[in-house]
Design a protein around this motif. Sequence first.
Motif, PDB file in Angstrom:
ATOM      1  N   LYS A 202       0.837  -1.195   0.000  1.00 40.47           N
ATOM      2  CA  LYS A 202       0.000   0.000   0.000  1.00 40.47           C
ATOM      3  C   LYS A 202       0.872   1.245   0.000  1.00 40.47           C
ATOM      4  O   LYS A 202       1.894   1.304   0.687  1.00 40.47           O
ATOM      5  CB  LYS A 202      -0.921   0.019   1.220  1.00 40.47           C
ATOM      6  N   VAL A 203       0.437   2.225  -0.780  1.00 34.70           N
ATOM      7  CA  VAL A 203       1.167   3.495  -0.896  1.00 34.70           C
ATOM      8  C   VAL A 203       0.226   4.625  -0.515  1.00 34.70           C
ATOM      9  O   VAL A 203      -0.958   4.613  -0.879  1.00 34.70           O
ATOM     10  CB  VAL A 203       1.691   3.704  -2.337  1.00 34.70           C
ATOM     11  N   ARG A 204       0.743   5.592   0.232  1.00 30.58           N
ATOM     12  CA  ARG A 204      -0.048   6.764   0.608  1.00 30.58           C
ATOM     13  C   ARG A 204       0.774   8.013   0.322  1.00 30.58           C
ATOM     14  O   ARG A 204       1.935   8.118   0.747  1.00 30.58           O
ATOM     15  CB  ARG A 204      -0.428   6.699   2.077  1.00 30.58           C
ATOM     16  N   LEU A 205       0.161   8.977  -0.398  1.00 28.02           N
ATOM     17  CA  LEU A 205       0.851  10.210  -0.771  1.00 28.02           C
ATOM     18  C   LEU A 205       0.168  11.400  -0.114  1.00 28.02           C
ATOM     19  O   LEU A 205      -1.063  11.463  -0.043  1.00 28.02           O
ATOM     20  CB  LEU A 205       0.857  10.413  -2.290  1.00 28.02           C
ATOM     21  N   SER A 206       0.960  12.344   0.378  1.00 27.48           N
ATOM     22  CA  SER A 206       0.445  13.598   0.959  1.00 27.48           C
ATOM     23  C   SER A 206       0.972  14.753   0.120  1.00 27.48           C
ATOM     24  O   SER A 206       1.880  15.492   0.523  1.00 27.48           O
ATOM     25  CB  SER A 206       0.893  13.729   2.423  1.00 27.48           C
ATOM     26  N   ILE A 207       0.402  14.893  -1.050  1.00 25.24           N
ATOM     27  CA  ILE A 207       0.896  15.895  -2.011  1.00 25.24           C
ATOM     28  C   ILE A 207       0.585  17.305  -1.528  1.00 25.24           C
ATOM     29  O   ILE A 207       1.428  18.201  -1.590  1.00 25.24           O
ATOM     30  CB  ILE A 207       0.270  15.648  -3.401  1.00 25.24           C
ATOM     31  N   LYS A 208      -0.636  17.527  -1.043  1.00 31.59           N
ATOM     32  CA  LYS A 208      -1.031  18.853  -0.572  1.00 31.59           C
ATOM     33  C   LYS A 208      -0.189  19.278   0.623  1.00 31.59           C
ATOM     34  O   LYS A 208       0.239  20.439   0.715  1.00 31.59           O
ATOM     35  CB  LYS A 208      -2.521  18.837  -0.194  1.00 31.59           C
ATOM     36  N   THR A 209       0.079  18.361   1.520  1.00 32.07           N
ATOM     37  CA  THR A 209       0.898  18.678   2.703  1.00 32.07           C
ATOM     38  C   THR A 209       2.314  19.049   2.305  1.00 32.07           C
ATOM     39  O   THR A 209       2.909  19.969   2.872  1.00 32.07           O
ATOM     40  CB  THR A 209       0.927  17.479   3.664  1.00 32.07           C
ATOM     41  N   ALA A 210       2.846  18.347   1.314  1.00 31.97           N
ATOM     42  CA  ALA A 210       4.237  18.577   0.923  1.00 31.97           C
ATOM     43  C   ALA A 210       4.410  19.824   0.077  1.00 31.97           C
ATOM     44  O   ALA A 210       5.376  20.576   0.257  1.00 31.97           O
ATOM     45  CB  ALA A 210       4.765  17.363   0.163  1.00 31.97           C
ATOM     46  N   LEU A 211       3.482  20.090  -0.835  1.00 35.23           N
ATOM     47  CA  LEU A 211       3.680  21.160  -1.825  1.00 35.23           C
ATOM     48  C   LEU A 211       2.763  22.351  -1.631  1.00 35.23           C
ATOM     49  O   LEU A 211       2.973  23.385  -2.267  1.00 35.23           O
ATOM     50  CB  LEU A 211       3.503  20.589  -3.239  1.00 35.23           C
ATOM     51  N   GLY A 212       1.755  22.245  -0.791  1.00 33.66           N
ATOM     52  CA  GLY A 212       0.875  23.382  -0.537  1.00 33.66           C
ATOM     53  C   GLY A 212       0.148  23.842  -1.792  1.00 33.66           C
ATOM     54  O   GLY A 212      -0.510  23.048  -2.490  1.00 33.66           O
ATOM     55  N   ASP A 213       0.272  25.130  -2.108  1.00 32.85           N
ATOM     56  CA  ASP A 213      -0.413  25.691  -3.273  1.00 32.85           C
ATOM     57  C   ASP A 213       0.139  25.152  -4.590  1.00 32.85           C
ATOM     58  O   ASP A 213      -0.519  25.260  -5.633  1.00 32.85           O
ATOM     59  CB  ASP A 213      -0.290  27.224  -3.269  1.00 32.85           C
ATOM     60  N   ASN A 214       1.333  24.587  -4.562  1.00 33.15           N
ATOM     61  CA  ASN A 214       1.932  24.042  -5.782  1.00 33.15           C
ATOM     62  C   ASN A 214       1.629  22.558  -5.970  1.00 33.15           C
ATOM     63  O   ASN A 214       2.246  21.892  -6.796  1.00 33.15           O
ATOM     64  CB  ASN A 214       3.453  24.237  -5.747  1.00 33.15           C
ATOM     65  N   ALA A 215       0.688  22.037  -5.190  1.00 25.32           N
ATOM     66  CA  ALA A 215       0.350  20.621  -5.276  1.00 25.32           C
ATOM     67  C   ALA A 215      -0.266  20.305  -6.639  1.00 25.32           C
ATOM     68  O   ALA A 215      -1.025  21.100  -7.207  1.00 25.32           O
ATOM     69  CB  ALA A 215      -0.618  20.253  -4.161  1.00 25.32           C
ATOM     70  N   TYR A 216       0.057  19.158  -7.166  1.00 27.56           N
ATOM     71  CA  TYR A 216      -0.486  18.718  -8.456  1.00 27.56           C
ATOM     72  C   TYR A 216      -1.578  17.676  -8.214  1.00 27.56           C
ATOM     73  O   TYR A 216      -1.653  17.052  -7.158  1.00 27.56           O
ATOM     74  CB  TYR A 216       0.616  18.133  -9.335  1.00 27.56           C
ATOM     75  N   ALA A 217      -2.426  17.496  -9.210  1.00 24.67           N
ATOM     76  CA  ALA A 217      -3.513  16.525  -9.108  1.00 24.67           C
ATOM     77  C   ALA A 217      -3.006  15.132  -9.459  1.00 24.67           C
ATOM     78  O   ALA A 217      -2.188  14.960 -10.367  1.00 24.67           O
ATOM     79  CB  ALA A 217      -4.653  16.926 -10.038  1.00 24.67           C
ATOM     80  N   TRP A 218      -3.497  14.154  -8.708  1.00 25.59           N
ATOM     81  CA  TRP A 218      -3.133  12.769  -8.999  1.00 25.59           C
ATOM     82  C   TRP A 218      -4.092  12.225 -10.067  1.00 25.59           C
ATOM     83  O   TRP A 218      -5.292  12.107  -9.853  1.00 25.59           O
ATOM     84  CB  TRP A 218      -3.225  11.925  -7.730  1.00 25.59           C
TER      85      TRP A 218
END
Length: 223
Positions: free
Chosen positions: A26-42
């Motif tokens: 299982k994989v879990r990603l926290s894109i919003k937490t890591a990149l904030g406003d620069n987060a990309y869509a999965w």
Amino acid sequence: VLLLTLPVVAIAHAELCKPDAQNAFKVRLSIKTALGDNAYAWDANEEYLFKAMVAFAMRRYSSKSTTQISNVLLCNVTDRVSFWFVVTDSSENVTTVPGTEVEAAIRMNRNRINSAFLLSDKTLQFLKITSTLSPPVEPSTPVWLIVFGVVLCLIVAGIIFLIVTGIQQHKKKNKESTEREKLEEKGEVTVTVENGIPCETLDLKAGHFNGVFAADDERFTSL
């Protein structure tokens, strides 16, 4: 034949890739937490990149070019960006690669996978695979040498301070002594300090008048 084969393959893939399946991770990603406003869509493109990075890790680990992107299967993808994946055997594509091999490949190429998604071990988590900590950075100069240099600098600074203070006090004493000698040569009354008490110096040339005997001199007048 193709129409009959595709459902069979889909069912086989579904059996291979499912939560808690054998050799699945299982994989879990926290894109919003890591990149904030620069987060990309999965999206599908990001999934393709993930499959490519896992295939790259497997090929680099085993030094073989048999693992393809199609051998990496994803399932149970959620909106909060978590999913399961397995790596199938390239020859048959109906069995999975042992989990120990997949884990070793991921650990070996963890930094490359993190960099591809602009994430870290804390924001791109393989839940069954422990993080590979990078070795601590050792300073080029030994710590004991740095401490010795700091102590030596403090000692030198203290010695310089004592020397400068002594020179200034010596100059001040010489200046006071010179001024006192000049005043004595002029015959002026000066105030000296004896045992910390200021005392008046007598003017030997002009003498000193004692007021105690002034009244007696006025009573006894000359005949």
